[in-house]
Design an enzyme around this catalytic site. Structure first.
Site, mmCIF file in Angstrom:
data_model
loop_
_atom_site.group_PDB
_atom_site.id
_atom_site.type_symbol
_atom_site.label_atom_id
_atom_site.label_comp_id
_atom_site.label_asym_id
_atom_site.label_seq_id
_atom_site.Cartn_x
_atom_site.Cartn_y
_atom_site.Cartn_z
ATOM 1 N N HIS A 291 -1.072 0.080 -9.745
ATOM 2 C CA HIS A 291 -1.677 -0.879 -8.795
ATOM 3 C C HIS A 291 -2.177 -2.123 -9.551
ATOM 4 O O HIS A 291 -3.373 -2.409 -9.564
ATOM 5 C CB HIS A 291 -2.834 -0.214 -8.023
ATOM 6 C CG HIS A 291 -3.175 -0.960 -6.758
ATOM 7 N ND1 HIS A 291 -3.552 -0.322 -5.592
ATOM 8 C CD2 HIS A 291 -3.204 -2.292 -6.484
ATOM 9 C CE1 HIS A 291 -3.804 -1.244 -4.662
ATOM 10 N NE2 HIS A 291 -3.594 -2.437 -5.186
ATOM 11 N N ARG B 233 0.856 -1.184 0.000
ATOM 12 C CA ARG B 233 0.000 0.000 0.000
ATOM 13 C C ARG B 233 0.897 1.241 0.000
ATOM 14 O O ARG B 233 1.970 1.251 0.610
ATOM 15 C CB ARG B 233 -0.891 0.031 1.248
ATOM 16 C CG ARG B 233 -2.024 -0.987 1.249
ATOM 17 C CD ARG B 233 -3.117 -0.652 0.228
ATOM 18 N NE ARG B 233 -4.237 -1.572 0.252
ATOM 19 C CZ ARG B 233 -4.367 -2.642 -0.544
ATOM 20 N NH1 ARG B 233 -3.428 -2.936 -1.432
ATOM 21 N NH2 ARG B 233 -5.438 -3.400 -0.467
HETATM 22 P P1 NAP Z 1 -1.060 -11.781 4.914
HETATM 23 O O1 NAP Z 1 -1.123 -13.202 4.488
HETATM 24 O O2 NAP Z 1 -1.991 -11.322 5.991
HETATM 25 O O3 NAP Z 1 0.455 -11.490 5.355
HETATM 26 C C1 NAP Z 1 0.830 -10.367 6.056
HETATM 27 C C2 NAP Z 1 2.251 -10.537 6.557
HETATM 28 O O4 NAP Z 1 2.685 -9.304 7.141
HETATM 29 C C3 NAP Z 1 2.379 -11.603 7.640
HETATM 30 O O5 NAP Z 1 3.564 -12.324 7.479
HETATM 31 C C4 NAP Z 1 2.443 -10.772 8.930
HETATM 32 O O6 NAP Z 1 3.159 -11.381 9.993
HETATM 33 C C5 NAP Z 1 3.209 -9.559 8.433
HETATM 34 N N1 NAP Z 1 2.977 -8.409 9.322
HETATM 35 C C6 NAP Z 1 1.812 -7.793 9.614
HETATM 36 N N2 NAP Z 1 2.015 -6.788 10.478
HETATM 37 C C7 NAP Z 1 3.338 -6.768 10.746
HETATM 38 C C8 NAP Z 1 4.164 -5.978 11.577
HETATM 39 N N3 NAP Z 1 3.652 -4.987 12.325
HETATM 40 N N4 NAP Z 1 5.491 -6.252 11.612
HETATM 41 C C9 NAP Z 1 6.005 -7.275 10.893
HETATM 42 N N5 NAP Z 1 5.266 -8.065 10.069
HETATM 43 C C10 NAP Z 1 3.952 -7.814 10.002
HETATM 44 O O7 NAP Z 1 -1.312 -10.810 3.676
HETATM 45 P P2 NAP Z 1 -1.077 -11.093 2.106
HETATM 46 O O8 NAP Z 1 -2.214 -11.838 1.531
HETATM 47 O O9 NAP Z 1 0.284 -11.654 1.945
HETATM 48 O O10 NAP Z 1 -1.137 -9.600 1.530
HETATM 49 C C11 NAP Z 1 -0.261 -8.586 1.991
HETATM 50 C C12 NAP Z 1 -0.714 -7.230 1.496
HETATM 51 O O11 NAP Z 1 -0.443 -7.099 0.108
HETATM 52 C C13 NAP Z 1 -2.220 -6.960 1.572
HETATM 53 O O12 NAP Z 1 -2.597 -6.565 2.877
HETATM 54 C C14 NAP Z 1 -2.422 -5.854 0.550
HETATM 55 O O13 NAP Z 1 -2.336 -4.583 1.146
HETATM 56 C C15 NAP Z 1 -1.246 -6.045 -0.412
HETATM 57 N N6 NAP Z 1 -1.700 -6.433 -1.765
HETATM 58 C C16 NAP Z 1 -1.369 -5.641 -2.830
HETATM 59 C C17 NAP Z 1 -1.758 -6.005 -4.095
HETATM 60 C C18 NAP Z 1 -1.386 -5.178 -5.294
HETATM 61 O O14 NAP Z 1 -1.893 -5.427 -6.390
HETATM 62 N N7 NAP Z 1 -0.501 -4.234 -5.166
HETATM 63 C C19 NAP Z 1 -2.498 -7.184 -4.294
HETATM 64 C C20 NAP Z 1 -2.811 -7.953 -3.202
HETATM 65 C C21 NAP Z 1 -2.410 -7.581 -1.934
HETATM 66 P P3 NAP Z 1 2.627 -12.730 10.682
HETATM 67 O O15 NAP Z 1 2.831 -13.815 9.643
HETATM 68 O O16 NAP Z 1 3.484 -12.903 11.856
HETATM 69 O O17 NAP Z 1 1.172 -12.504 10.992
HETATM 70 C C1 GLV Z 2 -5.154 -5.330 -3.858
HETATM 71 O O1 GLV Z 2 -4.460 -4.400 -3.662
HETATM 72 C C2 GLV Z 2 -5.621 -6.207 -2.832
HETATM 73 O O2 GLV Z 2 -5.503 -5.872 -1.649
HETATM 74 O O3 GLV Z 2 -6.140 -7.282 -3.181
#
Ligand code: NAP
Ligand code: GLV
Length: 309
Positions: A269, A221
């Site tokens: 994005h 983000r």
């Molecule tokens: P996820 O499975 O919830 O993974 C989040 C990771 O971040 C986990 O490893 C978590 O640690 C870690 N984390 C959270 N808070 C933290 C902190 N304060 N300090 C250190 N580590 C922390 O999420 P995801 O599915 O991988 O997605 C991640 C993010 O990608 C989404 O929230 C979204 O904003 C972004 N995204 C972007 C796009 C795009 O097109 N640009 C698309 C999809 C998603 P733990 O494992 O210990 O809980």
């Molecule tokens: C895209 O940014 C998502 O959070 O899926």
């Protein structure tokens, strides 16, 4: 069972048709004000009016992985928030980040500029060992990206809230592990969820701890990054450049410095898009499980409102 679709920016017809096909027993409607009370919502950035009119909702299925925008709203009291759990996003993210790392490491922008100016010239190969890639966030997307980069033999580091063990990845965790993680990384990839703890996490102080000649890739983000700090560190020479897919305000304002900065590549994005078929199949599968007696809280992707992800 009643299901309402309320996703700003998505054409409702194919979604509603797809959800009806996957859940023939459900009454699926595109939300309009005054709609009948529903059991479930399929949402993206819904208007507050939708949530206020549907206080009985049991669950909100977010058609993205990030729930930061949804959690800013006043939610129905009993509704669990369920985010997308991969649904075809992790492979896209692995492609995007690998492309950005390799484009930088192999100096493809430089080669392309040379070729366009009619120049046939070689650059001295860079040492992979000098390009450790650090992934902030080792969740569904971050872990896939980390594992993919190990396949190209980059040294890979990872940082998460709780400790992790991932083969081939040196893992750090918690606030206590952050400085060592940054010092061990030359390329920094952000795949954290946006929460109060992670807002502005890439700033002058943290980015300065990266190895000299660092490269920043933000695919999470825009509000994780302090834009001015990144530009100052690039212009000052500590950071070599950046690839940015997400921005504090989207679309990025036409006068923002990122558009024309010669060391910054931007995309709109698009690093991991929501794929309609996979998303509908995942949400329908979860609704069927809940209707069959599975507690919502045991579904993959249930958001903990206290953690914010
Ligand atoms: P996820 O499975 O919830 O993974 C989040 C990771 O971040 C986990 O490893 C978590 O640690 C870690 N984390 C959270 N808070 C933290 C902190 N304060 N300090 C250190 N580590 C922390 O999420 P995801 O599915 O991988 O997605 C991640 C993010 O990608 C989404 O929230 C979204 O904003 C972004 N995204 C972007 C796009 C795009 O097109 N640009 C698309 C999809 C998603 P733990 O494992 O210990 O809980
Ligand atoms: C895209 O940014 C998502 O959070 O899926």
């Amino acid at each position: 069972m009643n299901l309402l679709f309320c996703c700003v920016g998505a054409k409702p017809e194919p979604w509603v048709a797809g959800l009806r096909a996957e859940l023939p027993e459900a009454n699926v409607q595109d939300w309009t004000p005054g709609a009948l009370p529903a059991d479930y919502g399929v949402v993206w950035a819904p208007p507050q009016q939708f949530l206020d009119e549907q206080p009985q909702l049991k669950a909100l299925f977010n058609i993205g992985a990030g729930v930061d925008a949804l959690l800013k709203l006043r939610l129905p009291p009993a509704a669990s928030v369920v985010r997308l759990d991969d649904a075809g996003m992790s492979v896209q993210m692995a492609e995007y980040v690998s492309h950005a790392v390799i484009r930088h490491f192999r100096e493809f922008d430089g080669y392309e500029a040379d070729i366009r100016s009619g120049k046939w010239s070689y650059r001295k190969p860079l040492m992979r060992a000098n390009f450790p890639v650090g992934i902030m966030g080792l969740g569904v997307l971050g872990e896939r990206v980390a594992r993919t980069l190990t396949q190209f033999d980059f040294p890979v580091k990872g940082w998460s809230r709780s400790p992790k063990t991932i083969e081939g990845v040196q893992c750090f965790s918690g606030e206590a592990g952050m400085a060592d993680f940054l010092a061990a990384s030359r390329v920094l990839v952000c795949l954290l969820p946006l929460t109060p703890e992670t807002t502005n996490i890439m700033n002058r102080e943290t980015l300065s701890k990266l190895q000299p000649g660092a490269y920043v890739i933000n695919v999470a983000r825009g509000a994780h990054l302090v834009d001015e700090d990144l530009i100052a560190l690039i212009d000052g020479g500590h950071i070599a450049g950046a690839t940015l897919d997400v921005f504090r305000n989207e679309p990025l304002s036409t006068d923002h410095a990122f558009w024309k900065h010669p060391k910054i590549n931007i995309t709109p994005h698009t690093s991991a898009r929501t794929l309609r078929e996979e998303t509908i199949a995942q949400i329908a599968g979860k609704i069927r499980a809940v209707e069959g007696g599975t507690p919502i809280t045991s579904l993959a992707g249930v958001v903990d409102p206290n953690r914010g992800y």
